[in-house]
Design a protein around this motif. Structure first.
Motif, PDB file in Angstrom:
ATOM      1  N   VAL A 132       0.845  -1.204   0.000  1.00 24.91           N
ATOM      2  CA  VAL A 132       0.000   0.000   0.000  1.00 24.91           C
ATOM      3  C   VAL A 132       0.876   1.249   0.000  1.00 24.91           C
ATOM      4  N   ASP A 133       1.944   1.237   0.805  1.00 25.45           N
ATOM      5  CA  ASP A 133       2.844   2.395   0.843  1.00 25.45           C
ATOM      6  C   ASP A 133       3.505   2.631  -0.513  1.00 25.45           C
ATOM      7  N   LEU A 134       3.889   1.550  -1.197  1.00 22.25           N
ATOM      8  CA  LEU A 134       4.491   1.686  -2.519  1.00 22.25           C
ATOM      9  C   LEU A 134       3.481   2.278  -3.506  1.00 22.25           C
ATOM     10  N   LEU A 135       2.247   1.793  -3.466  1.00 20.11           N
ATOM     11  CA  LEU A 135       1.201   2.319  -4.344  1.00 20.11           C
ATOM     12  C   LEU A 135       0.937   3.793  -4.047  1.00 20.11           C
ATOM     13  N   ARG A 136       0.877   4.150  -2.775  1.00 16.59           N
ATOM     14  CA  ARG A 136       0.661   5.550  -2.385  1.00 16.59           C
ATOM     15  C   ARG A 136       1.802   6.427  -2.901  1.00 16.59           C
ATOM     16  N   ALA A 137       3.040   5.937  -2.807  1.00 18.03           N
ATOM     17  CA  ALA A 137       4.193   6.710  -3.290  1.00 18.03           C
ATOM     18  C   ALA A 137       4.131   6.896  -4.805  1.00 18.03           C
ATOM     19  N   ILE A 138       3.740   5.849  -5.523  1.00 21.09           N
ATOM     20  CA  ILE A 138       3.630   5.959  -6.984  1.00 21.09           C
ATOM     21  C   ILE A 138       2.571   6.995  -7.343  1.00 21.09           C
ATOM     22  N   LEU A 139       1.426   6.941  -6.675  1.00 21.03           N
ATOM     23  CA  LEU A 139       0.356   7.909  -6.955  1.00 21.03           C
ATOM     24  C   LEU A 139       0.811   9.336  -6.632  1.00 21.03           C
ATOM     25  N   HIS A 140       1.488   9.504  -5.509  1.00 23.44           N
ATOM     26  CA  HIS A 140       1.992  10.829  -5.112  1.00 23.44           C
ATOM     27  C   HIS A 140       2.971  11.353  -6.170  1.00 23.44           C
ATOM     28  N   ASN A 141       3.891  10.496  -6.596  1.00 18.62           N
ATOM     29  CA  ASN A 141       4.878  10.918  -7.586  1.00 18.62           C
ATOM     30  C   ASN A 141       4.248  11.149  -8.956  1.00 18.62           C
ATOM     31  N   CYS A 142       3.199  10.418  -9.285  1.00 17.18           N
ATOM     32  CA  CYS A 142       2.473  10.674 -10.541  1.00 17.18           C
ATOM     33  C   CYS A 142       1.868  12.069 -10.510  1.00 17.18           C
ATOM     34  N   ARG A 143       1.290  12.428  -9.368  1.00 18.45           N
ATOM     35  CA  ARG A 143       0.667  13.753  -9.256  1.00 18.45           C
ATOM     36  C   ARG A 143       1.723  14.844  -9.301  1.00 18.45           C
ATOM     37  N   ARG A 144       2.849  14.606  -8.674  1.00 15.25           N
ATOM     38  CA  ARG A 144       3.889  15.619  -8.564  1.00 15.25           C
ATOM     39  C   ARG A 144       4.731  15.767  -9.839  1.00 15.25           C
ATOM     40  N   HIS A 145       5.121  14.618 -10.423  1.00 11.94           N
ATOM     41  CA  HIS A 145       6.078  14.643 -11.540  1.00 11.94           C
ATOM     42  C   HIS A 145       5.494  14.161 -12.867  1.00 11.94           C
ATOM     43  N   GLY A 146       4.246  13.691 -12.846  1.00 12.61           N
ATOM     44  CA  GLY A 146       3.627  13.167 -14.067  1.00 12.61           C
ATOM     45  C   GLY A 146       3.687  11.649 -14.114  1.00 12.61           C
ATOM     46  N   PRO A 147       2.637  11.031 -14.626  1.00  7.74           N
ATOM     47  CA  PRO A 147       2.561   9.567 -14.653  1.00  7.74           C
ATOM     48  C   PRO A 147       3.671   8.901 -15.461  1.00  7.74           C
ATOM     49  N   SER A 148       4.130   9.561 -16.513  1.00  9.43           N
ATOM     50  CA  SER A 148       5.156   8.937 -17.356  1.00  9.43           C
ATOM     51  C   SER A 148       6.450   8.684 -16.576  1.00  9.43           C
ATOM     52  N   THR A 149       6.707   9.468 -15.539  1.00  6.85           N
ATOM     53  CA  THR A 149       7.932   9.263 -14.759  1.00  6.85           C
ATOM     54  C   THR A 149       7.837   8.033 -13.865  1.00  6.85           C
ATOM     55  N   GLN A 150       6.632   7.568 -13.587  1.00 10.55           N
ATOM     56  CA  GLN A 150       6.450   6.435 -12.680  1.00 10.55           C
ATOM     57  C   GLN A 150       6.203   5.121 -13.407  1.00 10.55           C
ATOM     58  N   ASN A 151       5.884   5.187 -14.679  1.00  6.15           N
ATOM     59  CA  ASN A 151       5.607   3.975 -15.451  1.00  6.15           C
ATOM     60  C   ASN A 151       6.927   3.399 -15.970  1.00  6.15           C
ATOM     61  N   ARG A 152       7.743   2.936 -15.052  1.00  3.89           N
ATOM     62  CA  ARG A 152       9.095   2.474 -15.390  1.00  3.89           C
ATOM     63  C   ARG A 152       9.097   1.180 -16.182  1.00  3.89           C
ATOM     64  N   ASP A 153       8.063   0.369 -16.017  1.00  3.94           N
ATOM     65  CA  ASP A 153       7.985  -0.908 -16.742  1.00  3.94           C
ATOM     66  C   ASP A 153       7.181  -0.788 -18.033  1.00  3.94           C
ATOM     67  N   GLN A 154       6.835   0.439 -18.411  1.00  2.00           N
ATOM     68  CA  GLN A 154       6.063   0.705 -19.628  1.00  2.00           C
ATOM     69  C   GLN A 154       4.780  -0.131 -19.686  1.00  2.00           C
ATOM     70  N   VAL A 155       4.054  -0.128 -18.576  1.00  2.00           N
ATOM     71  CA  VAL A 155       2.787  -0.854 -18.486  1.00  2.00           C
ATOM     72  C   VAL A 155       1.775  -0.147 -19.381  1.00  2.00           C
ATOM     73  N   PRO A 156       1.165  -0.886 -20.341  1.00  2.00           N
ATOM     74  CA  PRO A 156       0.130  -0.235 -21.144  1.00  2.00           C
ATOM     75  C   PRO A 156      -1.067   0.094 -20.261  1.00  2.00           C
ATOM     76  N   ALA A 157      -1.773   1.152 -20.566  1.00  2.00           N
ATOM     77  CA  ALA A 157      -2.944   1.586 -19.785  1.00  2.00           C
ATOM     78  C   ALA A 157      -2.556   1.709 -18.309  1.00  2.00           C
ATOM     79  N   PHE A 158      -1.555   2.510 -18.042  1.00  4.18           N
ATOM     80  CA  PHE A 158      -0.992   2.655 -16.700  1.00  4.18           C
ATOM     81  C   PHE A 158      -2.028   3.159 -15.697  1.00  4.18           C
ATOM     82  N   ALA A 159      -2.867   4.103 -16.094  1.00  6.51           N
ATOM     83  CA  ALA A 159      -3.898   4.621 -15.177  1.00  6.51           C
ATOM     84  C   ALA A 159      -4.841   3.499 -14.755  1.00  6.51           C
TER      85      ALA A 159
END
Length: 191
Positions: A132-159
């Motif tokens: 849960v903490d990892l998911l919360r951090a990813i969401l926080h960083n998506c909001r702060r830096h943009g989702p493309s910076t957090q999609n490190r594994d190039q997951v299609p349909a990341f949202a």
């Protein structure tokens, strides 16, 4: 016809295994992951479930199965004599045509962290805090830096992928899931 298009192995020692695989695939079968898989697994394990439920009850406990994960639980002090219980479980499992995976077999006492099928199950099923903490951090960083910076594994349909992970958390902890969903909703997905 599809099997004839599969190249034969170059190693002559593998020809027999190749032939056996072809025979198995020619027989009627269901693919793994089909919508019928859970129902088929439940049918195949019905006898196992009946016998292990009775075994657990005879020991004063409970039996639960999720897919191929078997769990036995009970009140405080229930786990005494676990080696005898494990021997009895293994005998029933073998008699029903299955086998235990020794790497997945564990006794988890009440005082320690009990995890089963990716969930922590000590008091009630919950997603592990670090997940849960990892998911919360990813969401926080998506909001702060943009989702493309957090999609490190190039997951299609990341949202949608993140919404699925949030739904998994919400299934076991609705309040925590609602907070994560609100965080997801605050993200600018165009960045």
């Amino acid at each position: 016809a599809a099997w004839r298009g599969v190249p034969r192995p170059a190693d002559p020692g593998l020809l027999d295994a190749h032939w056996r695989l072809g025979r198995r695939l020619a027989a009627p079968h269901l693919p793994q992951g089909a919508p019928t898989s859970p129902a088929t697994a439940n049918l195949a394990a019905f006898g196992l479930d009946v016998r292990l439920t009775a075994l657990a009850a005879a020991w004063g406990g409970r039996y639960t199965r999720y897919a191929d994960d078997l769990a036995f639980s009970g009140d405080a002090g229930w786990g005494r004599g676990t080696s005898r219980l494990l021997d009895a479980v293994e005998e029933v499992v073998r008699d029903e045509g299955f086998r235990l995976n020794p790497r997945k077999t564990a006794v988890m006492p009440r005082a320690g962290r009990q995890s089963l099928a990716g969930l922590v199950v000590n008091d009630r099923p919950r997603v592990a805090r670090h997940e849960v903490d990892l998911l919360r951090a990813i969401l926080h960083n998506c909001r702060r830096h943009g989702p493309s910076t957090q999609n490190r594994d190039q997951v299609p349909a990341f949202a949608e992928h993140l919404r699925g992970r949030i739904a998994w958390v919400a299934q076991h902890d609705p309040a925590r899931g609602a907070r994560l969903l609100a965080e997801h909703g605050a993200i600018d997905w165009t960045r």
